[in-house]
Design a protein around this motif. Sequence first.
Motif, mmCIF file in Angstrom:
data_model
loop_
_atom_site.group_PDB
_atom_site.id
_atom_site.type_symbol
_atom_site.label_atom_id
_atom_site.label_comp_id
_atom_site.label_asym_id
_atom_site.label_seq_id
_atom_site.Cartn_x
_atom_site.Cartn_y
_atom_site.Cartn_z
ATOM 1 N N HIS A 177 0.814 -1.217 0.000
ATOM 2 C CA HIS A 177 0.000 0.000 0.000
ATOM 3 C C HIS A 177 0.851 1.273 0.000
ATOM 4 N N THR A 178 2.004 1.235 0.671
ATOM 5 C CA THR A 178 2.705 2.488 0.960
ATOM 6 C C THR A 178 4.102 2.630 0.357
ATOM 7 N N ASP A 179 4.693 1.558 -0.102
ATOM 8 C CA ASP A 179 6.061 1.631 -0.635
ATOM 9 C C ASP A 179 6.019 1.467 -2.154
ATOM 10 N N LYS A 180 5.896 2.589 -2.853
ATOM 11 C CA LYS A 180 5.718 2.566 -4.301
ATOM 12 C C LYS A 180 6.884 1.873 -5.011
ATOM 13 N N GLU A 181 8.088 2.219 -4.623
ATOM 14 C CA GLU A 181 9.267 1.648 -5.280
ATOM 15 C C GLU A 181 9.281 0.123 -5.157
ATOM 16 N N ARG A 182 9.042 -0.368 -3.956
ATOM 17 C CA ARG A 182 9.038 -1.818 -3.742
ATOM 18 C C ARG A 182 7.853 -2.473 -4.460
ATOM 19 N N ALA A 183 6.701 -1.812 -4.423
ATOM 20 C CA ALA A 183 5.509 -2.372 -5.066
ATOM 21 C C ALA A 183 5.700 -2.508 -6.569
ATOM 22 N N VAL A 184 6.336 -1.514 -7.169
ATOM 23 C CA VAL A 184 6.587 -1.579 -8.619
ATOM 24 C C VAL A 184 7.486 -2.772 -8.946
ATOM 25 N N LYS A 185 8.490 -3.025 -8.092
ATOM 26 C CA LYS A 185 9.449 -4.103 -8.349
ATOM 27 C C LYS A 185 8.944 -5.484 -7.936
ATOM 28 N N GLU A 186 8.263 -5.572 -6.776
ATOM 29 C CA GLU A 186 7.974 -6.875 -6.183
ATOM 30 C C GLU A 186 6.512 -7.299 -6.162
ATOM 31 N N SER A 187 5.615 -6.357 -6.244
ATOM 32 C CA SER A 187 4.195 -6.694 -6.124
ATOM 33 C C SER A 187 3.663 -7.318 -7.413
ATOM 34 N N PRO A 188 2.797 -8.303 -7.306
ATOM 35 C CA PRO A 188 2.183 -8.865 -8.516
ATOM 36 C C PRO A 188 1.262 -7.856 -9.212
ATOM 37 N N PHE A 189 0.947 -6.749 -8.516
ATOM 38 C CA PHE A 189 0.044 -5.741 -9.070
ATOM 39 C C PHE A 189 0.795 -4.656 -9.849
ATOM 40 N N GLY A 190 2.128 -4.582 -9.665
ATOM 41 C CA GLY A 190 2.944 -3.632 -10.413
ATOM 42 C C GLY A 190 2.920 -2.208 -9.902
ATOM 43 N N ASP A 191 2.224 -1.975 -8.816
ATOM 44 C CA ASP A 191 2.149 -0.631 -8.210
ATOM 45 C C ASP A 191 1.501 -0.787 -6.847
ATOM 46 N N THR A 192 1.413 0.310 -6.108
ATOM 47 C CA THR A 192 0.715 0.245 -4.829
ATOM 48 C C THR A 192 -0.784 0.094 -5.088
ATOM 49 N N ILE A 193 -1.465 -0.461 -4.090
ATOM 50 C CA ILE A 193 -2.908 -0.645 -4.175
ATOM 51 C C ILE A 193 -3.573 -0.038 -2.948
ATOM 52 N N ALA A 194 -4.819 0.368 -3.120
ATOM 53 C CA ALA A 194 -5.609 0.861 -1.987
ATOM 54 C C ALA A 194 -5.925 -0.313 -1.066
ATOM 55 N N HIS A 195 -5.975 -0.042 0.225
ATOM 56 C CA HIS A 195 -6.406 -1.054 1.187
ATOM 57 C C HIS A 195 -7.846 -1.460 0.836
ATOM 58 N N GLY A 196 -8.136 -2.738 0.959
ATOM 59 C CA GLY A 196 -9.514 -3.180 0.741
ATOM 60 C C GLY A 196 -10.482 -2.435 1.642
ATOM 61 N N TYR A 197 -10.081 -2.245 2.895
ATOM 62 C CA TYR A 197 -10.970 -1.562 3.830
ATOM 63 C C TYR A 197 -11.069 -0.063 3.549
ATOM 64 N N LEU A 198 -10.076 0.503 2.894
ATOM 65 C CA LEU A 198 -10.203 1.896 2.440
ATOM 66 C C LEU A 198 -11.294 1.983 1.382
ATOM 67 N N THR A 199 -11.273 1.056 0.430
ATOM 68 C CA THR A 199 -12.313 1.086 -0.598
ATOM 69 C C THR A 199 -13.690 0.883 0.022
ATOM 70 N N LEU A 200 -13.769 0.016 1.010
ATOM 71 C CA LEU A 200 -15.032 -0.213 1.721
ATOM 72 C C LEU A 200 -15.463 1.033 2.496
ATOM 73 N N SER A 201 -14.501 1.726 3.098
ATOM 74 C CA SER A 201 -14.842 2.900 3.912
ATOM 75 C C SER A 201 -15.389 4.057 3.075
ATOM 76 N N MET A 202 -15.227 3.991 1.761
ATOM 77 C CA MET A 202 -15.763 5.022 0.876
ATOM 78 C C MET A 202 -17.255 4.840 0.612
ATOM 79 N N LEU A 203 -17.829 3.727 1.071
ATOM 80 C CA LEU A 203 -19.248 3.458 0.834
ATOM 81 C C LEU A 203 -20.173 4.610 1.244
ATOM 82 N N PRO A 204 -20.072 5.150 2.458
ATOM 83 C CA PRO A 204 -20.997 6.230 2.818
ATOM 84 C C PRO A 204 -20.915 7.431 1.876
ATOM 85 N N HIS A 205 -19.711 7.825 1.522
ATOM 86 C CA HIS A 205 -19.525 8.967 0.624
ATOM 87 C C HIS A 205 -20.164 8.695 -0.744
#
Length: 155
Positions: free
Chosen positions: A47-75
């Motif tokens: 979620h927070t280390d862009k450099e590492r996420a680009v190199k090591e994450s299967p997603f290729g970049d940082t991702i939002a926390h699942g619970y962050l996406t859920l917390s946007m429901l009221p808005h």
Amino acid sequence: MSKVIINSFEELEKLVGHDLGISEYHEFTQEQINLFADATLDHQWIHTDKERAVKESPFGDTIAHGYLTLSMLPHLWNQIVEVRNLKLQVNYGIEKFKFNQPVLVNSKVRLAAKVISAINLRGVTKANIGVKLEIEGNKKPAYEGEIVFLYHFNS
């Protein structure tokens, strides 16, 4: 985009089985993801280390926390529906919920909502709302499930 206005149990009950609409898009920035990490003490590197996420994450970049996406429901929900004539609204539950797809940083998402059921429990309305968080440009939603509200309407 106009909101669906609900003033009573009877009005909500008439919407069972119907799509309510879709919110505007919201973009998840790295700043928002970092603030959520600070608020929840969840600083996992995906979620927070862009450099590492680009190199090591299967997603290729940082991702939002699942619970962050859920917390946007009221808005996002409040962009679709306005429930009026209320004494009180309570978040009662989350059912049949599944995170399907990660939300990459700088992705835009929007909420689609549908009334699954509305039940009058001795004057309190229990509403099950089907929700799907759509990711712009992606066929698979970030999540799908049901949120449950208790609405205490004025008589």
